[in-house]
Structure formats: C-alpha cells, structure tokens
Design a protein around this motif. Sequence first.
Motif: not given
Length: 145
Positions: A11, A34-35, A37, A48-49
């Motif tokens: 990470c 991982h993150e 919208e 993805p962001t």
Amino acid sequence: MTAVLVLNADCGPLHRVSLRHAIRMLFREVAVVHEAEPGRRIGGYPMPTVVRLVSYVVTRWRHSRGPAWSRTGVLARDRHSCGYCGGPASTIDHVLPRSRGGRDDWANTVAACGRCNNRKRDRTPAEARMPLLVRPFAPTWALSV
C-alpha cells in the motif's frame, strides 16, 4: 483522461498511470481495485481511482538521491512558470551560464519564458538585473509522485 494512483502490494504509493493503463493492469490481473468511483463502471470493472499491485515490486531506486536532471524535469518542478517573471515557461535557463562554467543540474537551472531567457542571455541574474522569484532545488522522489 484521469490519472489513477498505483500502490505497491504494501500500500505504498508508486506512481500514477492513465485510466486506460489501469484497466489493462486489471485485465492482466497484476493489480486489483483499491478504491473506485461509486456507481461507475468500465466494462466489467469499477472505474478505479486507486489500484494496488498483486505482488510487491522492489523500488531501490526510490531510496537514491532523486530523479536525474532533465529539461522536462525542470519544467515540471517549476510548474511551467518562469523563474524571472512568473509567466508561462517553455524553456530552461542556466542561473550561472554554461559559458561561465555553469552545469546542467537542478541547482543551476530554472524554467524560463522565451522573452526572459533571451533578455538574460549569458549573464548572471544580478548582472542582468533580473532577480529570481524562486530558488532552484533538487527534487526528491517524494515530490515526483
């Protein structure tokens, strides 16, 4: 096109890639989302962001002095703004001109607009009566992420 942050398997931040590159990484299964919208998808993948690599990548180069000097790097470090007038810059200028022993390094170069670069010529800022608005510095890897 939006940039997507790439995290190492632990990470830690590595770099940014285009959205297209991030989707390719997901398709090849070298990264996972991982993150993302909420509510937005591209094909079968959420938009993805931030993506995280599946396996850890050793980054010894990040513990070195910093990025190597380049004209593109100087313009990016100074955010394409002239070190003398603050206007948009497209060239670089040597604070101590190369004709007087100045070198191509981070501490001796600033971004400059064409007008200021021509006006200064092969003089120092003091001789040309053109004080620097910024102090040139050598960037670190943390600043370039």
